[in-house]
Write a protein that holds these residues in place. Structure first.
Motif, short mmCIF file in Angstrom:
data_model
loop_
_atom_site.label_atom_id
_atom_site.label_comp_id
_atom_site.label_asym_id
_atom_site.label_seq_id
_atom_site.Cartn_x
_atom_site.Cartn_y
_atom_site.Cartn_z
N GLU A 1 0.86 -1.18 0.00
CA GLU A 1 0.00 0.00 0.00
C GLU A 1 0.90 1.22 0.00
OE1 GLU A 1 -3.08 0.20 2.85
OE2 GLU A 1 -4.17 -1.41 1.86
N ARG A 2 0.72 2.05 -1.01
CA ARG A 2 1.57 3.22 -1.15
C ARG A 2 0.69 4.46 -1.19
NH1 ARG A 2 7.03 2.44 -0.86
NH2 ARG A 2 7.34 4.08 -2.39
N TYR A 3 1.24 5.56 -0.72
CA TYR A 3 0.50 6.81 -0.68
C TYR A 3 1.25 7.90 -1.42
CZ TYR A 3 -2.32 4.40 2.71
OH TYR A 3 -3.14 3.49 3.31
N CYS A 4 0.50 8.76 -2.09
CA CYS A 4 1.10 9.85 -2.83
C CYS A 4 1.79 10.82 -1.88
CB CYS A 4 0.02 10.58 -3.63
SG CYS A 4 0.63 12.00 -4.53
N GLU B 1 -3.05 10.82 -0.91
CA GLU B 1 -4.05 9.89 -1.42
C GLU B 1 -3.43 8.50 -1.63
OE1 GLU B 1 -7.11 11.12 -1.99
OE2 GLU B 1 -8.09 9.87 -3.50
N LYS B 2 -4.22 7.45 -1.36
CA LYS B 2 -3.72 6.10 -1.60
C LYS B 2 -3.58 5.89 -3.10
CE LYS B 2 -4.79 1.34 -0.57
NZ LYS B 2 -5.85 0.42 -0.13
N LEU B 3 -2.46 5.33 -3.52
CA LEU B 3 -2.24 5.09 -4.95
C LEU B 3 -3.05 3.88 -5.40
CD1 LEU B 3 1.65 5.57 -5.11
CD2 LEU B 3 -0.13 7.28 -5.50
N SER B 4 -3.67 3.98 -6.57
CA SER B 4 -4.42 2.85 -7.09
C SER B 4 -3.60 2.10 -8.12
CB SER B 4 -5.73 3.30 -7.74
OG SER B 4 -5.92 4.67 -7.68
N SER B 5 -3.78 0.79 -8.17
CA SER B 5 -3.03 0.01 -9.14
C SER B 5 -3.66 0.17 -10.51
CB SER B 5 -3.00 -1.46 -8.73
OG SER B 5 -4.27 -2.02 -8.84
N TRP B 6 -2.84 0.13 -11.51
CA TRP B 6 -3.27 0.36 -12.88
C TRP B 6 -2.39 -0.49 -13.79
CZ3 TRP B 6 -1.18 3.18 -17.22
CH2 TRP B 6 -2.14 3.54 -18.18
#
Ligand SMILES: [Zn+2]
Length: 77
Positions: free
Chosen positions: A4-7, A12-17
């Motif tokens: 789980e990574r945050y900007c 904001e929590k980073l979303s996987s893409w």
């Protein structure tokens, strides 16, 4: 499983893409916050150069590369 990574710019929590196949990326993490300082500043920079340009850069990290950060070019909506 991705961490789980945050900007670092907006928290904001980073979303996987999943990147487009031709990009050569696997799964990456992106800040999808339209109010993100990083994103808004990137737009300002680009717009100063070309009024009609609707591109911005989102903050992104590449898990395959030690979570190194990079600019993901994105269409401004
Ligand atoms: Zn952000």
């Amino acid at each position: 499983m991705l961490e789980e990574r945050y900007c670092p710019h907006c928290g904001e929590k980073l979303s996987s893409w999943i990147g487009p196949p031709e990009s050569g990326w696997g799964e990456i993490l992106v800040c999808n916050n339209n109010a993100c300082v990083f994103y808004r500043n990137s737009q300002k920079d680009i717009r100063n150069k070309d009024e009609d340009n609707s591109l911005g850069c989102r903050y992104a990290e590449d898990p395959d590369n030690g979570y190194s950060s990079f600019n993901l070019l994105a269409w401004y909506k």
